[in-house]
Design a protein around this motif. Structure first.
Motif, PDB file in Angstrom:
ATOM      1  N   TYR A 186       6.077   7.716  -3.711  1.00 44.92           N
ATOM      2  CA  TYR A 186       5.585   7.729  -2.330  1.00 44.92           C
ATOM      3  C   TYR A 186       4.114   7.332  -2.269  1.00 44.92           C
ATOM      4  N   LEU A 187       3.303   7.863  -3.189  1.00 41.84           N
ATOM      5  CA  LEU A 187       1.883   7.524  -3.211  1.00 41.84           C
ATOM      6  C   LEU A 187       1.687   6.034  -3.497  1.00 41.84           C
ATOM      7  N   GLU A 188       2.496   5.475  -4.375  1.00 41.44           N
ATOM      8  CA  GLU A 188       2.440   4.042  -4.644  1.00 41.44           C
ATOM      9  C   GLU A 188       2.781   3.251  -3.380  1.00 41.44           C
ATOM     10  N   TRP A 189       3.787   3.719  -2.679  1.00 42.77           N
ATOM     11  CA  TRP A 189       4.172   3.052  -1.426  1.00 42.77           C
ATOM     12  C   TRP A 189       3.023   3.097  -0.412  1.00 42.77           C
ATOM     13  N   LYS A 190       2.353   4.225  -0.339  1.00 41.24           N
ATOM     14  CA  LYS A 190       1.254   4.364   0.616  1.00 41.24           C
ATOM     15  C   LYS A 190       0.099   3.416   0.305  1.00 41.24           C
ATOM     16  N   LYS A 191      -0.039   3.037  -0.952  1.00 42.38           N
ATOM     17  CA  LYS A 191      -1.105   2.113  -1.326  1.00 42.38           C
ATOM     18  C   LYS A 191      -0.834   0.692  -0.820  1.00 42.38           C
TER      19      LYS A 191
END
Length: 346
Positions: A186-191
């Motif tokens: 999810y954090l990767e997606w947010k980037k």
């Protein structure tokens, strides 16, 4: 003539005197069902080339699939229903954090877990489904409750969770569904990275099961956490009857996994059953042609299907799909991951 009349009178009196005994004898000699049971499962499809999983990861996935098969087959071996079997198998997968359903569900755009599930009884054509569930530990149990204890087929969001509480289905704090692996995705997606590239070895993470029991009854069940970063209350094919989940009488039962929007447009699960029912295709040919129709419009994924005789089919246009099967004819659980793996036995 008088002698014949007396003979028939005696016979009629004897039949009238022992009706219950005759009925009891019939019950004793009534043959047991001869249908052989069979069950198949999947745990998602995606870009899974050989070497993309470590030996430990591959072993864990295979064990998870075997555990689900064990749960479902235990029901069928004991003479239980296909409906109970698919629910039992999917519950095991929902409780396994490796799979994108229940405990291992991905996060949506707001950093929340929104879960979908569906179940269908081919004998009665009853079905139940839920979408956007956030506090029910096992969404597949809730989907069945919708089928059996409500006048509806599909409930969503807070209303579905409220219905779960009224039905005394186990609730959990939303933090229960969080796993570190999914959070990092999810954090990767947010980037701003392409969400399709996240976790390519489990890109289309959905779990499902199809089964036929000793009475020849079919059932299907599917559960998913959807896609990483999904927005606006997006709902895929899994909880949509006829798209990602379907069972029809003794013709076939289907559970799908992939780019849900394409499976919805092709009415994939119903399409497969219609191919069996109306075109007299084998379940294997119907599965292959259905996946081809999805690929023709740009969709990726896979599906599992079973017919009333217990014949199982796996079809995919991806490099792999977590899958497995076991039956009364071959009680050794057979599992596979890669597209070129052939599951032996029947």
């Amino acid at each position: 003539m008088r002698g014949i009349g007396q003979f028939f009178a005696v016979m009629l009196m004897a039949a009238a005197a022992f009706p219950l005994a005759a009925g009891a004898d019939e019950a004793k000699v009534k043959p047991a069902p001869t249908q052989r049971w069979s069950i198949a499962i999947h745990g998602g499809a995606g870009v899974i080339p050989r070497g993309s999983l470590t030996p430990a990861e591959e072993s864990a996935y295979r064990q998870g699939l075997s555990d689900a098969l064990a749960a479902g087959s235990a029901v069928l071996k004991a003479g239980g229903t296909s409906l109970d079997a698919v629910e039992a198998a999917v519950k095991v997968l929902e409780n396994n954090p490796l799979f994108n359903a229940g405990k291992g569900a991905v996060f949506d755009a707001e950093g929340k877990n929104q879960l979908d599930a569906a179940i269908m009884d081919g004998t009665t054509l009853r079905a139940g489904a839920v979408a956007g569930v956030s506090a029910t530990k096992n969404p597949i149990m809730l989907a069945r409750a919708v089928m059996e204890h409500s006048p509806h087929v599909l409930l969503s969001g807070s209303g579905a969770d409220q219905f779960a509480r009224e039905q005394h289905i186990e609730q959990v704090d939303p933090s229960y569904f969080r796993t570190e692996k999914r959070w990092q995705q999810y954090l990767e997606w947010k980037k701003g990275r392409n969400s399709a590239s996240l976790d390519p070895t489990h890109r289309f993470g959905t779990v499902g099961a199809v089964a036929v029991d000793v009475n020849g009854h079919l059932a299907a069940a599917t559960s998913t956490g959807g896609t990483t970063g999904k927005r606006w209350g997006r709902i895929g094919d899994s909880p949509l009857i006829g798209a990602g989940t379907y069972a029809y009488h003794n013709d076939c039962a289907v559970s799908a996994t992939g780019t849900g929007e394409y499976f919805i447009r092709e009415s994939a699960a119903r399409q497969l059953c219609d191919r069996v029912r109306w075109r007299n295709q084998s379940v294997a040919d119907a599965a292959k042609d259905t996946i081809a129709s999805i690929g023709a419009i740009g969709g990726d994924g896979g599906l599992i299907a079973i017919d009333g005789k217990g014949e199982v089919a796996f079809a995919m246009n991806t490099e792999g799909m977590y899958r497995g099967r076991v039956s009364a004819a071959d009680e050794t659980p057979r599992v596979a991951i890669y597209a070129d793996e052939v599951i032996a036995g029947r």
